[in-house]
Design an enzyme around this catalytic site. Structure first.
Site, PDB file in Angstrom:
ATOM      1  N   ARG A  47     -12.971 -13.642  11.094  1.00 59.10           N
ATOM      2  CA  ARG A  47     -13.319 -12.339  10.488  1.00 59.10           C
ATOM      3  C   ARG A  47     -14.844 -12.205  10.433  1.00 59.10           C
ATOM      4  NH1 ARG A  47     -13.772 -12.336   5.471  1.00 59.10           N
ATOM      5  NH2 ARG A  47     -11.830 -13.391   4.946  1.00 59.10           N
ATOM      6  N   TYR A  99     -13.518  15.204  14.524  1.00 56.04           N
ATOM      7  CA  TYR A  99     -12.181  14.628  14.702  1.00 56.04           C
ATOM      8  C   TYR A  99     -11.394  14.729  13.391  1.00 56.04           C
ATOM      9  CZ  TYR A  99      -8.537  11.119  15.179  1.00 56.04           C
ATOM     10  OH  TYR A  99      -7.323  10.480  15.168  1.00 56.04           O
ATOM     11  N   ASP A 171     -21.813  10.258  15.758  1.00 55.93           N
ATOM     12  CA  ASP A 171     -20.603   9.835  16.464  1.00 55.93           C
ATOM     13  C   ASP A 171     -20.797  10.218  17.929  1.00 55.93           C
ATOM     14  OD1 ASP A 171     -18.091   9.652  17.657  1.00 55.93           O
ATOM     15  OD2 ASP A 171     -17.011  10.243  15.832  1.00 55.93           O
ATOM     16  N   LYS A 196     -12.014   5.051  23.356  1.00 53.14           N
ATOM     17  CA  LYS A 196     -12.132   6.134  24.326  1.00 53.14           C
ATOM     18  C   LYS A 196     -12.897   5.652  25.563  1.00 53.14           C
ATOM     19  CE  LYS A 196      -9.875   8.243  21.177  1.00 53.14           C
ATOM     20  NZ  LYS A 196     -10.362   8.032  19.870  1.00 53.14           N
TER      21      LYS A 196
HETATM   22  O1  P1T Z   1      -8.893   6.507  16.904  1.00 53.65           O
HETATM   23  P1  P1T Z   1     -10.062   5.694  16.448  1.00 53.65           P
HETATM   24  O2  P1T Z   1     -10.478   4.637  17.410  1.00 53.65           O
HETATM   25  O3  P1T Z   1      -9.925   5.192  15.048  1.00 53.65           O
HETATM   26  O4  P1T Z   1     -11.330   6.697  16.457  1.00 53.65           O
HETATM   27  C1  P1T Z   1     -11.429   7.810  15.625  1.00 53.65           C
HETATM   28  C2  P1T Z   1     -12.308   8.856  16.259  1.00 53.65           C
HETATM   29  C3  P1T Z   1     -13.611   8.995  15.829  1.00 53.65           C
HETATM   30  N1  P1T Z   1     -14.455   9.910  16.379  1.00 53.65           N
HETATM   31  C4  P1T Z   1     -14.044  10.714  17.377  1.00 53.65           C
HETATM   32  C5  P1T Z   1     -15.000  11.713  17.947  1.00 53.65           C
HETATM   33  C6  P1T Z   1     -12.737  10.619  17.864  1.00 53.65           C
HETATM   34  O5  P1T Z   1     -12.376  11.436  18.852  1.00 53.65           O
HETATM   35  C7  P1T Z   1     -11.835   9.685  17.277  1.00 53.65           C
HETATM   36  C8  P1T Z   1     -10.422   9.574  17.730  1.00 53.65           C
HETATM   37  N2  P1T Z   1      -9.954  10.709  18.405  1.00 53.65           N
HETATM   38  C9  P1T Z   1      -8.707  10.881  18.919  1.00 53.65           C
HETATM   39  C10 P1T Z   1      -7.714   9.992  18.794  1.00 53.65           C
HETATM   40  C11 P1T Z   1      -8.505  12.162  19.617  1.00 53.65           C
HETATM   41  O6  P1T Z   1      -7.536  12.306  20.387  1.00 53.65           O
HETATM   42  O7  P1T Z   1      -9.336  13.059  19.431  1.00 53.65           O
END
Ligand code: P1T
Length: 381
Positions: A47, A99, A171, A196
Site C-alpha cells: 500500500r 464528469y 483534470d 482512459k
Molecule cells: O472512472 P474513473 O477512473 O474513476 O475516473 C473518473 C473520471 C474522472 N474524470 C473524468 C474527466 C472522467 O471522464 C472520469 C470517468 N469518466 C467516465 C467513466 C466516462 O465515461 O465519462
C-alpha cells in the site's frame, strides 16, 4: 527529452537491477522481507509502495513534466485524495460541466463533511474571481469538459489561483499530456482517469496525480498511503505498457476525430456538434493556444433535440460500442443523460447543455472510413 521519447522511456531507468529486463517485473507481492525492523530495500508494504507502481509513477511524472507522480485505484480515488487536502468550511470552485461521478463525489460525499462547492461556467475565467473568498482553497478545472467539450483557459485560471493563494487542479483526462500540459501552464496538480487514454485499451481502472510542489506531494503521498486507494502491480504494468503508445494513439484519435467532427457538422440530421477543433466552437481560439491538437472526444445533438432519435442512433451503431468510458483504441458511443451523467439532476445537467438528445463519441483508432460508414447507417440521411 521530447514527449514521444518520454512516453516510452520517461522514468524507466534501471527498472530491473536483477536481470535487466526491459519492462519492469510485476512485483505481485503485498510485503517485503526485512533483515531487522526497518532494514529493507526501499519497500515495506505494497500500500505504501510497490516497485512496479513506482515505475509507473515515475512515468506519470515524466509525461506531465512533473517532479512527482502518484497512482490510485481509480480516477475518482485520485480526486478523492485531492479533496482530502481540505478541511470542513473550505470552499472549492469547480467547472459546472464535469464528469458525473466527480460531481457525485463532491456533492454526495464531501459536502457532508462541510466542504462547499461552487459549480460555475469558467469559459470566461473572469467569472471565477467573484466566487473567491478567504475560504476558497481549490479551483477544480476539467478541460475539455465532459461531455460538452468546453475549453477553460488554464493560464488565466492559474493567474487567479496564484493571486489568491489557491491550489489549481486540472483534470487532464480528455486531453492527455500529448495535447496539453497544465503544469507548464501554471496549474499545481494534474489529475487523470488513467482508465482512459493513458491506459488506452479499456482493460484497467486507475487514477493519477502529477505535481511539482514537494510539500503538496508529501501531503498527497500521505493521503494515498493513509486512505489506501492504491492500484495493484498488474494494473500498473498494463498502464505502463499502454503509455508507450500514447503519442501514436493520440495522433490517430485526433485525425479520426477531425474527420468525424467535419462529417457530423455537415449532416442534415445533426443540429449541433461539440468538438474544440471546429472553428465555430466558442472556445476554439483558447483550445488552439493551449492544446497541440483537439482530441477524439465529440458530442452532438440530433435535429429537433429528439430523445428517441438519440437512443435509436446509439442502439444502431455497430462498430461504435454503446458503453460508458472513453479513450480506448476502440470507438465507443454514450448517452450522457442516462449513463455517465445520470447522477447529475436533470435541471442541473440541462443548464450546461447535457440534454436527453446528446450523444457522446469516443472516437477510436479504427479506419475512419468504417467509422463514418457506421455513423451513416445509424443516423440515416
Ligand atoms: O472512472 P474513473 O477512473 O474513476 O475516473 C473518473 C473520471 C474522472 N474524470 C473524468 C474527466 C472522467 O471522464 C472520469 C470517468 N469518466 C467516465 C467513466 C466516462 O465515461 O465519462
Amino acid at each position: 527529452m521530447k514527449f514521444n521519447t518520454k512516453a516510452i522511456h520517461g522514468g524507466q531507468h534501471d527498472v530491473d537491477p536483477a536481470y535487466g529486463s526491459v519492462m519492469p517485473p510485476i512485483y505481485q507481492t503485498s510485503t517485503y522481507s526485512q533483515s531487522t525492523p526497518g532494514g529493507h530495500k526501499g519497500f515495506e508494504y505494497s500500500r505504501s509502495g510497490n516497485p512496479t507502481r513506482a515505475a509507473l509513477e515515475r512515468a506519470f511524472a515524466s509525461i506531465e513534466n512533473a517532479k512527482y507522480g502518484l497512482a490510485f485505484g481509480s480516477g475518482l480515488a485520485a480526486i478523492d485524495a485531492v479533496i482530502k487536502l481540505l478541511k470542513p468550511g473550505d470552499e472549492v470552485i469547480s467547472t459546472n460541466d464535469l464528469y458525473g461521478g466527480t460531481y457525485r463525489l463532491f456533492t454526495k460525499i464531501f459536502e457532508q463533511f462541510g466542504v462547499k462547492f461552487h459549480f460555475i461556467g469558467m469559459e470566461n475565467a473572469e467569472n471565477i474571481e467573484q466566487f473567491v473568498t478567504a475560504k476558497t482553497k481549490l479551483i477544480w478545472v476539467e478541460t475539455p469538459t465532459n461531455p460538452m467539450m468546453n475549453i477553460i483557459d488554464i493560464r488565466a485560471c492559474a493567474e487567479i489561483a496564484k493571486k489568491h493563494g489557491i491550489i489549481l487542479a486540472v483534470d487532464n483526462t480528455f486531453a492527455t499530456p500529448y495535447l496539453q500540459r497544465p503544469l507548464d501552464l501554471g496549474a499545481d496538480i494534474v489529475m487523470h482517469s488513467a482508465t482512459k487514454y493513458l491506459g488506452g485499451h479499456s482493460d484497467v481502472v486507475m487514477g493519477a496525480l502529477m505535481l511539482n510542489d514537494e510539500s503538496l506531494a508529501d501531503k498527497l503521498y500521505f493521503i494515498q498511503n493513509a486512505s489506501g486507494a492504491v492500484c495493484g502491480p498488474q494494473d500498473s504494468f498494463l498502464v505502463l505498457r499502454g503509455l508507450k503508445t500514447l503519442h501514436v494513439r493520440m495522433q490517430r484519435h485526433c485525425e479520426n476525430g477531425k474527420h468525424i467532427a467535419a462529417y457530423l457538422s455537415k449532416h442534415p440530421k445533426i443540429e449541433q456538434v461539440y468538438w474544440p477543433g471546429l472553428e465555430e466552437h466558442p472556445n476554439h481560439e483558447v483550445a488552439k493556444a493551449q492544446m497541440n491538437d483537439f482530441g477524439g472526444m465529440i458530442s452532438f445533438v440530433t435535429i429537433g433535440n429528439n430523445y428517441d432519435e438519440a437512443i435509436r442512433i446509439v442502439e444502431n451503431l455497430k462498430i461504435f460500442t454503446l458503453a460508458e468510458s472513453l479513450g480506448g483504441v476502440e470507438s465507443l458511443a454514450g448517452h450522457p443523460a442516462s449513463m455517465t451523467h445520470a447522477s447529475i439532476p436533470k435541471e442541473e445537467r440541462e443548464k450546461t447543455g447535457v440534454v436527453d438528445a446528446l450523444i457522446r463519441l469516443s472516437v477510436g483508432i479504427e479506419d475512419v472510413d468504417d467509422l463514418i460508414a457506421d455513423l451513416e447507417q445509424a443516423i440515416g440521411n
